[in-house]
Design a protein around this motif. Structure first.
Motif: not given
Length: 162
Positions: A33-38, A54-62, A129-132
């Protein structure tokens, strides 16, 4: 006439089987549902999974998010939508963050080792929410949140009256 009707029925049956096969094929794909890194994969390729498993855990990047805890005495200094600055070790510049959420209820200080005094301290979970734009932050990286200076008693009274 009967041959045509049978041919149409066969064509419709084949079309129905094709749609079912296409649905089965599309059910084999996962979409985030969001972009990120597995960060973790819970099941191996080819495994049969159940809906909601649960199949993957995703770290949301944006957007990049920071979870922080706000001590109760500082609660009046921070509001959702407010801009704050954060800093990280090894990076000279400060990053701008927006307070996205402050928990409605307090919780105890989340530390593994606590002194008796710290166990009684209440904090409020806060999400920023950080501007990075330069991609400086990493998952789990500790940050320092810079809060606005405390108001004088007169300024606080005027602000509360508004």
């Amino acid at each position: 006439r009967e041959d045509r009707a049978r041919t149409r029925a066969q064509r419709d049956a084949i079309a129905t089987e094709r749609r079912a096969a296409e649905t089965d094929l599309s059910d084999t794909r996962l979409y985030a549902s969001s972009s990120g890194t597995v960060v973790t994969r819970a099941v191996e390729n080819g495994a049969i999974v159940q809906p909601g498993q649960t199949v993957f855990t995703l770290a949301i990047s944006k957007p990049v998010r920071v979870r922080a805890w706000l001590p109760e005495p500082w609660l009046s200094r921070v509001r959702p939508g407010q801009k704050l600055e954060i800093s990280v070790d090894g990076v000279e510049q400060r990053l701008t963050a927006t307070v996205a959420h402050i928990a409605p209820g307090a919780e105890f200080t989340p530390k593994t080792v606590q002194t008796e005094r710290q166990r009684t301290d209440l904090v409020y979970r806060m999400r920023l929410n950080v501007d990075d734009p330069q991609n400086l932050l990493r998952q789990g990286q500790p940050v320092k949140v810079h809060l606005p200076a405390a108001k004088t008693a007169g300024e606080a009274a005027r602000a509360d009256a508004r």
